[in-house]
Write a protein that holds these residues in place. Structure first.
Motif, short mmCIF file in Angstrom:
data_model
loop_
_atom_site.label_atom_id
_atom_site.label_comp_id
_atom_site.label_asym_id
_atom_site.label_seq_id
_atom_site.Cartn_x
_atom_site.Cartn_y
_atom_site.Cartn_z
N GLY A 23 0.81 -1.22 0.00
CA GLY A 23 0.00 0.00 0.00
C GLY A 23 0.84 1.26 0.00
N GLY A 24 0.23 2.38 -0.41
CA GLY A 24 0.92 3.67 -0.38
C GLY A 24 0.57 4.53 -1.57
N MET A 25 1.58 5.24 -2.11
CA MET A 25 1.36 6.13 -3.23
C MET A 25 1.00 5.32 -4.47
N ASN A 32 -8.60 6.06 0.81
CA ASN A 32 -8.01 6.61 -0.40
C ASN A 32 -8.01 8.13 -0.34
N ASN A 33 -7.15 8.74 -1.14
CA ASN A 33 -7.14 10.20 -1.20
C ASN A 33 -6.43 10.67 -2.46
N ILE A 34 -6.63 11.95 -2.77
CA ILE A 34 -5.92 12.65 -3.84
C ILE A 34 -5.45 13.98 -3.29
N PHE A 42 -3.27 8.11 -3.41
CA PHE A 42 -2.58 7.28 -2.42
C PHE A 42 -3.54 6.68 -1.40
N LEU A 43 -3.04 5.66 -0.72
CA LEU A 43 -3.68 5.03 0.42
C LEU A 43 -3.04 5.56 1.69
N TYR A 44 -3.84 5.85 2.71
CA TYR A 44 -3.28 6.33 3.97
C TYR A 44 -4.09 5.81 5.14
#
Length: 276
Positions: free
Chosen positions: A78-80, A107-109, A96-98
């Protein structure tokens, strides 16, 4: 390194830790220190490479994500996820995943602002699209990934995060192709759009039913996706509002039109088939 077939591999730059995506600047500046391409690293650093092949840190500590084990363990994947550029505005998008404040995976942007056209070595500001995704849990693999800017639209591929039962549901984030504005807002002509609520998945969904759409490319307004299956991968042209069938069963990868690639049982050969 060369080959008798005329294919050459040459090291351009080095020094990266788990590089996960690359995006090239289309309108190169004349200065040796103008950006040539950007590279993301899995653990949350963005590098920028200039025309003279110098490597700089564009941004770091983009997110918090603590894997329970590092690669090559599967628990470290997981990650960018993705990286795409918008030269008209100087935007650099990363997906990315955080871990959120409660340790849950989301998830995010993030959209970074730099110099329009040629970009820059450091961002002038940024915007996070956190609220778009905060309602929905993601997973260690098959999370958010590839993205592409097309005019004033941002297309994003989102895997089913090991939740295949949600992939075909337009009210769920996972297993989808998202389409949004460059400010992270839903677009009214999306096929499942009902209102401007940024927390509703269906307002963003362009298509459903994917396992892990790790590759995405829009060419002349045609959307193409590479979707990673269990034993079979597929390459499909994605149509607005269509469902691409992933339900957790391997044969569901073959349901819709596209090219499927898989290992032929009992051999080490690749089997190619088309579905309609």
């Amino acid at each position: 390194m060369g080959s008798s077939r005329g294919i050459y591999i040459v090291e351009d730059t080095n020094g990266y830790t788990f590089p996960s995506a690359i995006a090239f600047v289309l309108q190169l500046g004349p200065d040796p220190k103008d950006p040539l391409y950007f590279v993301t690293e899995l653990r949350g650093t963005i590098k920028v490479v200039t025309n003279d092949r110098s490597v700089y840190t564009f941004a770091e500590n983009v997110f918090h994500f603590q894997p329970t084990a590092e690669l090559p363990s599967g628990r470290g994947q997981g990650g960018m996820g993705g990286l795409c550029l918008d030269p008209a505005h100087g935007y650099v998008f990363v997906t990315f995943l955080y871990n959120d404040a409660n340790g849950r995976m989301r998830n995010n942007i993030v959209r970074y602002q730099t110099k329009p056209g040629t970009f820059g070595l450091t961002p002038d500001g940024f915007m996070a699209f956190t609220d778009v995704f905060a309602k929905y849990e993601s997973g260690l693999a098959h999370h958010i990934g590839a993205c592409q800017v097309v005019g004033d639209q941002l297309f994003v591929g989102i895997g089913e995060a090991w939740q295949p039962h949600l992939a075909r549901d337009p009210d769920q984030m996972v297993g989808k192709i998202y389409r949004m504005s460059l400010n992270g807002k839903p677009l009214p002509d999306n096929p499942f759009y009902v209102d401007d609520d940024i927390t509703k998945a269906r307002n963003y969904v362009w298509a459903t039913g994917f396992r892990n759409p790790y590759a995405l490319k829009v060419v002349n307004d045609r959307v193409f996706v590479g979707d990673n299956g269990v034993g079979t991968d597929r390459f499909v042209e994605v149509q607005r509002g269509e469902d691409y069938g992933w339900n957790g069963q391997e044969n569901s990868i073959h349901i819709t039109g596209g090219i499927c690639l898989g290992t032929k049982p009992g051999t080490d050969h690749i089997a190619v088939s088309t579905t309609r």
